[in-house]
Write an enzyme that holds these catalytic residues in place. Sequence first.
Site, PDB file in Angstrom:
ATOM      1  N   ASN A  10       0.871  -1.173   0.000  1.00  0.00           N
ATOM      2  CA  ASN A  10       0.000   0.000   0.000  1.00  0.00           C
ATOM      3  C   ASN A  10       0.911   1.227   0.000  1.00  0.00           C
ATOM      4  O   ASN A  10       1.503   1.555   1.025  1.00  0.00           O
ATOM      5  CB  ASN A  10      -0.893  -0.041   1.255  1.00  0.00           C
ATOM      6  CG  ASN A  10      -1.693   1.232   1.447  1.00  0.00           C
ATOM      7  OD1 ASN A  10      -1.776   2.068   0.558  1.00  0.00           O
ATOM      8  ND2 ASN A  10      -2.288   1.370   2.626  1.00  0.00           N
ATOM      9  N   LYS A  12       0.146   4.280  -0.266  1.00  0.00           N
ATOM     10  CA  LYS A  12      -0.462   5.477   0.348  1.00  0.00           C
ATOM     11  C   LYS A  12      -0.187   6.703  -0.526  1.00  0.00           C
ATOM     12  O   LYS A  12      -0.161   6.585  -1.747  1.00  0.00           O
ATOM     13  CB  LYS A  12       0.046   5.646   1.791  1.00  0.00           C
ATOM     14  CG  LYS A  12      -0.133   4.361   2.605  1.00  0.00           C
ATOM     15  CD  LYS A  12       0.084   4.545   4.075  1.00  0.00           C
ATOM     16  CE  LYS A  12      -0.148   3.225   4.786  1.00  0.00           C
ATOM     17  NZ  LYS A  12      -0.062   3.327   6.229  1.00  0.00           N
ATOM     18  N   HIS A  93      -9.515   1.592   4.846  1.00  0.00           N
ATOM     19  CA  HIS A  93      -8.251   1.708   5.586  1.00  0.00           C
ATOM     20  C   HIS A  93      -8.456   2.687   6.750  1.00  0.00           C
ATOM     21  O   HIS A  93      -9.202   3.651   6.624  1.00  0.00           O
ATOM     22  CB  HIS A  93      -7.147   2.201   4.645  1.00  0.00           C
ATOM     23  CG  HIS A  93      -5.794   2.132   5.273  1.00  0.00           C
ATOM     24  ND1 HIS A  93      -5.360   3.063   6.190  1.00  0.00           N
ATOM     25  CD2 HIS A  93      -4.796   1.224   5.148  1.00  0.00           C
ATOM     26  CE1 HIS A  93      -4.140   2.731   6.595  1.00  0.00           C
ATOM     27  NE2 HIS A  93      -3.781   1.615   5.983  1.00  0.00           N
ATOM     28  N   GLU A  95      -6.766   5.009   7.822  1.00  0.00           N
ATOM     29  CA  GLU A  95      -6.469   6.414   7.493  1.00  0.00           C
ATOM     30  C   GLU A  95      -7.636   7.054   6.755  1.00  0.00           C
ATOM     31  O   GLU A  95      -7.900   8.244   6.903  1.00  0.00           O
ATOM     32  CB  GLU A  95      -5.160   6.486   6.684  1.00  0.00           C
ATOM     33  CG  GLU A  95      -3.961   6.197   7.590  1.00  0.00           C
ATOM     34  CD  GLU A  95      -2.758   5.590   6.903  1.00  0.00           C
ATOM     35  OE1 GLU A  95      -2.693   5.615   5.655  1.00  0.00           O
ATOM     36  OE2 GLU A  95      -1.873   5.080   7.618  1.00  0.00           O
ATOM     37  N   GLU A 164      -5.720  -4.756  10.502  1.00  0.00           N
ATOM     38  CA  GLU A 164      -4.664  -3.781  10.761  1.00  0.00           C
ATOM     39  C   GLU A 164      -4.976  -3.022  12.051  1.00  0.00           C
ATOM     40  O   GLU A 164      -5.760  -2.063  12.034  1.00  0.00           O
ATOM     41  CB  GLU A 164      -4.583  -2.772   9.604  1.00  0.00           C
ATOM     42  CG  GLU A 164      -4.247  -3.402   8.267  1.00  0.00           C
ATOM     43  CD  GLU A 164      -3.608  -2.396   7.332  1.00  0.00           C
ATOM     44  OE1 GLU A 164      -2.530  -2.697   6.814  1.00  0.00           O
ATOM     45  OE2 GLU A 164      -4.164  -1.307   7.140  1.00  0.00           O
ATOM     46  N   GLY A 170       2.517   1.994  10.939  1.00  0.00           N
ATOM     47  CA  GLY A 170       3.571   2.999  10.847  1.00  0.00           C
ATOM     48  C   GLY A 170       4.273   3.302  12.164  1.00  0.00           C
ATOM     49  O   GLY A 170       4.982   4.296  12.282  1.00  0.00           O
ATOM     50  N   SER A 210       3.179  -2.334  10.422  1.00  0.00           N
ATOM     51  CA  SER A 210       4.614  -2.452  10.708  1.00  0.00           C
ATOM     52  C   SER A 210       5.225  -3.788  10.280  1.00  0.00           C
ATOM     53  O   SER A 210       6.134  -4.293  10.946  1.00  0.00           O
ATOM     54  CB  SER A 210       4.898  -2.177  12.192  1.00  0.00           C
ATOM     55  OG  SER A 210       4.540  -0.843  12.511  1.00  0.00           O
TER      56      SER A 210
HETATM   57  P1  PGA Z   1       2.791   0.157   7.681  1.00  0.00           P
HETATM   58  O1  PGA Z   1       1.339   0.429   7.080  1.00  0.00           O
HETATM   59  O2  PGA Z   1       3.284  -1.127   7.065  1.00  0.00           O
HETATM   60  O3  PGA Z   1       3.614   1.347   7.242  1.00  0.00           O
HETATM   61  O4  PGA Z   1       2.640   0.053   9.165  1.00  0.00           O
HETATM   62  C1  PGA Z   1       0.428  -0.630   6.864  1.00  0.00           C
HETATM   63  C2  PGA Z   1      -0.845  -0.117   6.282  1.00  0.00           C
HETATM   64  O5  PGA Z   1      -1.307   0.969   6.701  1.00  0.00           O
HETATM   65  O6  PGA Z   1      -1.438  -0.760   5.401  1.00  0.00           O
END
Ligand code: PGA
Length: 253
Positions: A10, A12, A93, A95, A164, A170, A210
């Site tokens: 992803n 983003k 997601h 976010e 998630e 992150g 992560s």
């Molecule tokens: P990350 O993000 O691997 O940077 O923690 C995962 C995601 O939001 O899909």
Amino acid sequence: MAKRPYIVGNWKMHGTRAMLAEARAIDRASERLIKVEVAVAPPFTLIHATRKEANLIGIGAQDCHNLEGGAHTGDISAVMLKDAGAGFTILGHSERRANHGEKDADVRAKGEAALAAGMNIIVCVGETEQQRDAGKATSVVTKMLKGSLPQCDDPAERITIAYEPVWAIGTGRTPTIEDIGDMHKAIRESLVAIYGEDAAPDMRILYGGSVKRENAAELLAAEEVGGALVGGASLSAESFLGIIIAAAETEEA
Ligand code: PGA
């Protein structure tokens, strides 16, 4: 039949055309890594170009609108994404839920639109740290699944779930392997309740939050984990391939 592990990057809101070199490198390497199903979800602006550069891996979007078209300035429909070369879209997601106020019902409507447009979907669910600390992680995720998942005749082929935990995205922090296994088992039970005992066992449930080369083998070996949704570590071919190789080795073990 057990499916190949599914490793999805992803990107983003990262990437200009300079990132196409990474997509090419991932695509070329994936030719040798046939035990793993690989995909990336670049920003909208790169979907078409990435599809042209990379023809072995899956290419997807990170969101879509729930309508086919209309007066919705700045929005993009599933039909348009499919036309640009996206075979799937990530939906719900955390976010999107946090930054755009998306609710379960919105996610479900988007899912219906994406399926109707002929795309597959990856539906994200996960608890906040506060919810986990309050002992509500499983009930929160179960409710999210119930509200966010669209009806589908062929869910095992078309719908993937990504668990998630919001606090793991992150941050460099991950749940214990036991906690991941417990949550994935609870998600499987919800899928049985929603889609029935024939389809649910074959639906893939990814872990995200992560994931990196160093922890991928351990996370992917957790119970009921069918792959990973990877953010930061998918932005370079080198680190993303480290995770894909770990997934291939998990398959061989
Ligand atoms: P990350 O993000 O691997 O940077 O923690 C995962 C995601 O939001 O899909």
